[in-house]
Write an enzyme that holds these catalytic residues in place. Sequence first.
Site, PDB file in Angstrom:
ATOM      1  N   LYS A 139       0.871  -1.189   0.000  1.00  0.00           N
ATOM      2  CA  LYS A 139       0.000   0.000   0.000  1.00  0.00           C
ATOM      3  C   LYS A 139       0.902   1.230   0.000  1.00  0.00           C
ATOM      4  CE  LYS A 139      -3.915   1.529   2.908  1.00  0.00           C
ATOM      5  NZ  LYS A 139      -4.777   1.117   4.045  1.00  0.00           N
ATOM      6  N   SER A 176      -9.412  -1.856   7.215  1.00  0.00           N
ATOM      7  CA  SER A 176      -8.868  -1.657   5.863  1.00  0.00           C
ATOM      8  C   SER A 176      -8.061  -2.833   5.320  1.00  0.00           C
ATOM      9  CB  SER A 176      -8.025  -0.382   5.816  1.00  0.00           C
ATOM     10  OG  SER A 176      -8.857   0.739   5.948  1.00  0.00           O
ATOM     11  N   SER A 225      -9.317   0.752   3.092  1.00  0.00           N
ATOM     12  CA  SER A 225      -8.548   1.635   2.234  1.00  0.00           C
ATOM     13  C   SER A 225      -7.404   0.942   1.525  1.00  0.00           C
ATOM     14  CB  SER A 225      -8.012   2.811   3.050  1.00  0.00           C
ATOM     15  OG  SER A 225      -7.137   2.342   4.065  1.00  0.00           O
TER      16      SER A 225
END
Lengths: 101, 460
Positions: free
Chosen positions: B77, B177, B153
Amino acid sequence: MTRRPQKPRPRSLPSRKTRKPAKAVKRAKPAQRIKPGRRAKAAAAPLDDFIVAGASTLGLTIDKAWMPAVQSHLEVTLRHGASVMAFALPDEAEPAPVFKA
Amino acid sequence: MEWTSASEIGRLVRNGERSALSIVEAALTRIKSVDKTLNAFTDVVAERARATASAVDRARNEGLILGPLAGVPFAVKNLFDVEGLPTRAGSKINRKHAPAKRDATLVERLEAAGAVLIGALNMGEYAYDFTGENVHDGNAHNPHDPSHMTGGSSSGSGGAVAGGLVPLALGSDTNGSIRVPSSFCGIFGLKPTYGRLSRARSFPFVASFDHLGPFARTTKDLALAYDVMQGPDTDDAACADRPAEATLPSLSHGVEGLRIAVAGGYFRKGASAETREAMEVVTKALGITREIEIPEAERARSAAYVITATEGAALHLERLRKQARDFDPAVRDRLLAGAIVPAAIVNRAQKFRRWYREQVLKLFGEVDIIIAPATSCTAPKIGQQTFVLDGVEMALRPNIGVYTQPISFIGLPVVAAPIPLSPLPIAVQIIAAPWREDLALRVAETLEQAGVAVAPRPKI
């Protein structure tokens, strides 16, 4: 120093001494109803003032176009906050992050 | 090679059946063709990956012992520091930062085990997101149906692993997330105990709740990655001073003797037919007869909501003052609201958090594992603004994490295990007591071996 936490009680419940008998509550006139649109406006106005004052204190500029969304998010957060505040905890309750030197 | 597991790649490379470089080239080729559809990657570090892979191959040729993840391509990420890249954290603002001078601790630890970093992944701005939508980098698309959300996310992490671009990815989980994209994309995800994995050199969101963890298509790959990433790290103040506890040796021990219950009450409210079906399948497969109520779970979610809004706002206050127009409006407006929430409410939420933790830990005296849904629905359509939860239409973005927030709120370890429903998958949460990732992984492995929890292959 640990005290057993009490079960949560709705804050709005009056004490036993001042509580009205059930019948009296039933017979009480309903509060004057505000039309939904007006109610929203009435509720929004103080929150808008709070947002403007809070933002100003923190040096934040909130564009007028952003206000409905900010207000809506704040309402939701405060609703969650009210649920948390309604839960009775003893004065001695420690917050989760406790500093250890 | 796109569906080959990390553990199998490691074996092939260690045995000399495949070179690490050839694995990396195959991954780069697939990213080039498939990521046009998925938009999972924001940065591909091809030259670095080739150099790392070549170093792995050289080490093997020199007779050195290779790590368990030798030659395994992975991606992170884009809130993880990657040397040479600005850590954008899904934002427009941070991409103007200077490039990171050093990799995040977890990147270093995976590479020390032989893995090869191949790129950085799309995410919701500043991790304040459950959808996978991003106005700056474009939306991430679900490999099972690109018109649907990946969840957020850690959106790119979900899309990249589910889409067969990499067998392993890292993400963060503050309120769900890792678990939400695992559910929507149909892959395995591990949110470890708070403080278990170092967060050093990653961009924060809510320090009280921030966790980092792996995504994979098999439980074994999760365990492999998790085991090599454990250990204290003085660069992260919240990282526990606790030695590594390997989970791989006990992974196939089954569930015999484990006391497993399903979460009732709050966790049954608002569940869609798909959520209920997934829970029924798992309950039956594990022979669970006990239901347990996590006390005050709904209020726990409220407290998590408040702390997230306020800590997140405090983190971004200066940027909100000076660069409010550079935020994604959906994130900015939530942060602005969070900035002005009275402190007394936040303090009470942190006190409640300790009370709630004590109550939930008592439950782990009675059971070892609690099974709960991960999401109340399968992946919504991209652009969808609202959904119906418990009979009430409400905003989608802040409410996807209803089942995940009460768990991360007190830092419990959770494996999200995918149940391959059609047309879209959905996951369940396998929740254990703090530091018992080994038990949650054992249950996930049992479900996987029984064919109940499987990462389905999308047709892309």
